[in-house]
Design a protein around this motif. Sequence first.
Motif, PDB file in Angstrom:
ATOM      1  N   VAL A 126     -14.553  40.589  27.678  1.00 25.35           N
ATOM      2  CA  VAL A 126     -14.314  40.733  26.245  1.00 25.35           C
ATOM      3  C   VAL A 126     -14.130  39.361  25.607  1.00 25.35           C
ATOM      4  O   VAL A 126     -13.204  38.621  25.956  1.00 25.35           O
ATOM      5  CB  VAL A 126     -13.077  41.613  25.960  1.00 25.35           C
ATOM      6  CG1 VAL A 126     -13.038  41.982  24.481  1.00 25.35           C
ATOM      7  CG2 VAL A 126     -13.090  42.871  26.820  1.00 25.35           C
ATOM      8  N   ALA A 127     -15.030  39.018  24.684  1.00 23.63           N
ATOM      9  CA  ALA A 127     -14.981  37.721  23.991  1.00 23.63           C
ATOM     10  C   ALA A 127     -15.377  37.937  22.542  1.00 23.63           C
ATOM     11  O   ALA A 127     -16.442  37.527  22.098  1.00 23.63           O
ATOM     12  CB  ALA A 127     -15.917  36.716  24.671  1.00 23.63           C
ATOM     13  N   ARG A 169      -8.422  48.823  23.913  1.00 20.04           N
ATOM     14  CA  ARG A 169      -7.205  49.565  24.287  1.00 20.04           C
ATOM     15  C   ARG A 169      -7.536  50.528  25.427  1.00 20.04           C
ATOM     16  O   ARG A 169      -8.684  50.627  25.861  1.00 20.04           O
ATOM     17  CB  ARG A 169      -6.685  50.314  23.055  1.00 20.04           C
ATOM     18  CG  ARG A 169      -6.340  49.378  21.893  1.00 20.04           C
ATOM     19  CD  ARG A 169      -5.865  50.151  20.675  1.00 20.04           C
ATOM     20  NE  ARG A 169      -6.865  51.081  20.178  1.00 20.04           N
ATOM     21  CZ  ARG A 169      -7.891  50.744  19.388  1.00 20.04           C
ATOM     22  NH1 ARG A 169      -8.034  49.491  19.006  1.00 20.04           N
ATOM     23  NH2 ARG A 169      -8.758  51.653  18.986  1.00 20.04           N
ATOM     24  N   ALA A 170      -6.491  51.263  25.866  1.00 17.37           N
ATOM     25  CA  ALA A 170      -6.656  52.127  27.043  1.00 17.37           C
ATOM     26  C   ALA A 170      -7.880  53.033  26.931  1.00 17.37           C
ATOM     27  O   ALA A 170      -8.616  53.230  27.901  1.00 17.37           O
ATOM     28  CB  ALA A 170      -5.390  52.964  27.228  1.00 17.37           C
ATOM     29  N   GLU A 171      -8.130  53.570  25.737  1.00 18.13           N
ATOM     30  CA  GLU A 171      -9.229  54.549  25.594  1.00 18.13           C
ATOM     31  C   GLU A 171     -10.613  53.902  25.709  1.00 18.13           C
ATOM     32  O   GLU A 171     -11.627  54.592  25.752  1.00 18.13           O
ATOM     33  CB  GLU A 171      -9.109  55.314  24.272  1.00 18.13           C
ATOM     34  CG  GLU A 171      -9.344  54.499  23.003  1.00 18.13           C
ATOM     35  CD  GLU A 171      -8.059  53.956  22.377  1.00 18.13           C
ATOM     36  OE1 GLU A 171      -7.067  53.757  23.122  1.00 18.13           O
ATOM     37  OE2 GLU A 171      -8.057  53.704  21.155  1.00 18.13           O
ATOM     38  N   VAL A 204     -11.286  43.942  34.273  1.00 18.80           N
ATOM     39  CA  VAL A 204     -11.321  43.521  32.868  1.00 18.80           C
ATOM     40  C   VAL A 204     -11.017  42.024  32.757  1.00 18.80           C
ATOM     41  O   VAL A 204      -9.989  41.551  33.245  1.00 18.80           O
ATOM     42  CB  VAL A 204     -10.292  44.328  32.036  1.00 18.80           C
ATOM     43  CG1 VAL A 204     -10.303  43.868  30.576  1.00 18.80           C
ATOM     44  CG2 VAL A 204     -10.582  45.822  32.120  1.00 18.80           C
ATOM     45  N   ILE A 205     -11.945  41.303  32.134  1.00 17.86           N
ATOM     46  CA  ILE A 205     -11.753  39.864  31.943  1.00 17.86           C
ATOM     47  C   ILE A 205     -11.610  39.608  30.437  1.00 17.86           C
ATOM     48  O   ILE A 205     -12.543  39.845  29.658  1.00 17.86           O
ATOM     49  CB  ILE A 205     -12.968  39.057  32.491  1.00 17.86           C
ATOM     50  CG1 ILE A 205     -13.297  39.441  33.939  1.00 17.86           C
ATOM     51  CG2 ILE A 205     -12.720  37.557  32.341  1.00 17.86           C
ATOM     52  CD1 ILE A 205     -12.321  38.994  34.989  1.00 17.86           C
ATOM     53  N   ASP A 206     -10.447  39.125  30.064  1.00 20.93           N
ATOM     54  CA  ASP A 206     -10.119  38.935  28.645  1.00 20.93           C
ATOM     55  C   ASP A 206     -10.273  37.456  28.286  1.00 20.93           C
ATOM     56  O   ASP A 206      -9.482  36.614  28.712  1.00 20.93           O
ATOM     57  CB  ASP A 206      -8.663  39.385  28.423  1.00 20.93           C
ATOM     58  CG  ASP A 206      -8.273  39.409  26.955  1.00 20.93           C
ATOM     59  OD1 ASP A 206      -9.093  39.027  26.105  1.00 20.93           O
ATOM     60  OD2 ASP A 206      -7.127  39.829  26.674  1.00 20.93           O
ATOM     61  N   VAL A 207     -11.299  37.165  27.478  1.00 18.67           N
ATOM     62  CA  VAL A 207     -11.564  35.770  27.110  1.00 18.67           C
ATOM     63  C   VAL A 207     -10.837  35.399  25.810  1.00 18.67           C
ATOM     64  O   VAL A 207     -10.556  34.234  25.543  1.00 18.67           O
ATOM     65  CB  VAL A 207     -13.100  35.545  26.943  1.00 18.67           C
ATOM     66  CG1 VAL A 207     -13.409  34.105  26.568  1.00 18.67           C
ATOM     67  CG2 VAL A 207     -13.837  35.916  28.224  1.00 18.67           C
ATOM     68  N   MET A 242       0.323  33.509  22.050  1.00 20.75           N
ATOM     69  CA  MET A 242      -1.111  33.690  22.188  1.00 20.75           C
ATOM     70  C   MET A 242      -1.394  35.074  22.792  1.00 20.75           C
ATOM     71  O   MET A 242      -0.750  35.465  23.763  1.00 20.75           O
ATOM     72  CB  MET A 242      -1.614  32.594  23.147  1.00 20.75           C
ATOM     73  CG  MET A 242      -3.103  32.521  23.268  1.00 20.75           C
ATOM     74  SD  MET A 242      -3.525  31.541  24.732  1.00 20.75           S
ATOM     75  CE  MET A 242      -3.035  29.930  24.236  1.00 20.75           C
ATOM     76  N   VAL A 243      -2.322  35.806  22.192  1.00 17.06           N
ATOM     77  CA  VAL A 243      -2.700  37.109  22.772  1.00 17.06           C
ATOM     78  C   VAL A 243      -4.212  37.166  22.931  1.00 17.06           C
ATOM     79  O   VAL A 243      -4.951  36.450  22.251  1.00 17.06           O
ATOM     80  CB  VAL A 243      -2.223  38.312  21.912  1.00 17.06           C
ATOM     81  CG1 VAL A 243      -0.718  38.372  21.828  1.00 17.06           C
ATOM     82  CG2 VAL A 243      -2.847  38.273  20.521  1.00 17.06           C
ATOM     83  N   GLY A 244      -4.658  38.066  23.809  1.00 20.19           N
ATOM     84  CA  GLY A 244      -6.085  38.196  24.070  1.00 20.19           C
ATOM     85  C   GLY A 244      -6.737  39.246  23.186  1.00 20.19           C
ATOM     86  O   GLY A 244      -6.155  39.718  22.206  1.00 20.19           O
ATOM     87  N   ASP A 245      -7.952  39.612  23.537  1.00 16.84           N
ATOM     88  CA  ASP A 245      -8.671  40.673  22.827  1.00 16.84           C
ATOM     89  C   ASP A 245      -8.348  42.040  23.423  1.00 16.84           C
ATOM     90  O   ASP A 245      -8.751  43.066  22.896  1.00 16.84           O
ATOM     91  CB  ASP A 245     -10.193  40.461  22.954  1.00 16.84           C
ATOM     92  CG  ASP A 245     -10.690  39.289  22.113  1.00 16.84           C
ATOM     93  OD1 ASP A 245      -9.889  38.734  21.327  1.00 16.84           O
ATOM     94  OD2 ASP A 245     -11.878  38.942  22.250  1.00 16.84           O
ATOM     95  N   VAL A 246      -7.661  42.029  24.566  1.00 16.41           N
ATOM     96  CA  VAL A 246      -7.351  43.274  25.270  1.00 16.41           C
ATOM     97  C   VAL A 246      -5.862  43.573  25.099  1.00 16.41           C
ATOM     98  O   VAL A 246      -5.027  42.667  25.253  1.00 16.41           O
ATOM     99  CB  VAL A 246      -7.695  43.123  26.776  1.00 16.41           C
ATOM    100  CG1 VAL A 246      -7.297  44.373  27.553  1.00 16.41           C
ATOM    101  CG2 VAL A 246      -9.188  42.826  26.962  1.00 16.41           C
ATOM    102  N   ASP A 247      -5.560  44.808  24.768  1.00 16.49           N
ATOM    103  CA  ASP A 247      -4.159  45.230  24.676  1.00 16.49           C
ATOM    104  C   ASP A 247      -3.647  45.423  26.108  1.00 16.49           C
ATOM    105  O   ASP A 247      -3.778  46.502  26.686  1.00 16.49           O
ATOM    106  CB  ASP A 247      -4.076  46.523  23.859  1.00 16.49           C
ATOM    107  CG  ASP A 247      -2.657  47.041  23.822  1.00 16.49           C
ATOM    108  OD1 ASP A 247      -1.720  46.220  23.897  1.00 16.49           O
ATOM    109  OD2 ASP A 247      -2.478  48.275  23.769  1.00 16.49           O
TER     110      ASP A 247
END
Length: 319
Positions: free
Chosen positions: A218-219, A227-229, A237-240, A254-259
């Motif tokens: 996810v970038a 999110r979970a759904e 899952v790789i959160d860029v 700092m937060v990613g694109d993934v919850d």
Amino acid sequence: MSAQVIDGRACARSLKEGLARDVARLAADGIGVGLATVVVGEEYASAAYERRLRRLADELGVVYRPRALPEGAGECELIDVITELNDDPRVSGILVLRPLPRHIDEASAFRAIDPRKDIEAVHPENAGLLALGVPRYVPSTAASVFHLLDGWLDSVGEDRADFYHRSRIVVVGRSNNVGKPAVSLGYQRQATVESVDEWADRTNGLGRHTRQADVLIVAAGKAGLIRAEHVRREAVVIDVGINPGRDAEGNVRMVGDVDHDSVAPRVRAITPVPGGVGPVTDVWLFHNAVLAARLLAGRPPLSGALSGPGSTEPLLEAS
Ligand code: NAD
């Protein structure tokens, strides 16, 4: 079940140790490694990135030459600086930081970089080699994504080739910077790869694609987009993403694109933000600067820990 958390900091530390040895070995042979960055205008993210690079350069014994131009600088001024760095024997790698101001044509600026010093593969020659599956340099963020994935597969005893051949990789975000190079690296590993952009999200189709992913990269630059759904159980899952966010106490972080909190309990493995892709990306840029120094000095490509089947190791023979 909770996901295994893939530790980017540990991975970056071990990469850094190897690189410091490479830099010292080259220095002993009279070959210097030098990194130059060019920033146009004032960008908070660029300034933070530069500080990290300066610190890393110090630690690795790499010459660091940051160049800054004012927001109003024109394309010719930028190209003059790039030409100067092309001709500077102390500089082996050049990074022009994005975003450039709107009045500068990014493609023209990137075409001005000596392809041998173009360590983020933004020159059309290097972008083309990457798309053809024979990269001279692998752009640092996409390289880090796959380096972390490869390392995780090794750690759980999965055969890399078998895993990639039977996996569907879904990449969310299609920038020239991250999304497209990640797609190319997925192809290089003979995986089935799908690229999803904001148009799919606008038509409420994001989850339909992401739920099919064995590996979800996810970038998009959108905090909490996934999110979970949106994920299938057992996905990796790789959160860029790197976004400003707030913790429960309201502090900026700092937060990613993934919850992370809702996704981690469902999946097999996940990278955190911070401490996932980011630290590896920083070090990978120096790895590419070392490759460039070797290339400029007529040395053969590196071999060892970073090479092997389906690796992110660039093929310098392509030069
Ligand atoms: P970008 O803005 O150039 O590209 C973002 C891409 O995501 C575009 O293709 C856009 O259309 C797509 N997108 C936007 N909203 C979307 C949505 N709702 N659904 C699906 N796709 C959507 O950004 P970039 O340079 O590719 O960076 C992406 C993110 O990764 C940013 O948060 C950036 O800060 C971060 N980043 C992290 C690293 C690292 O080392 N961890 C390195 C580079 C970039």
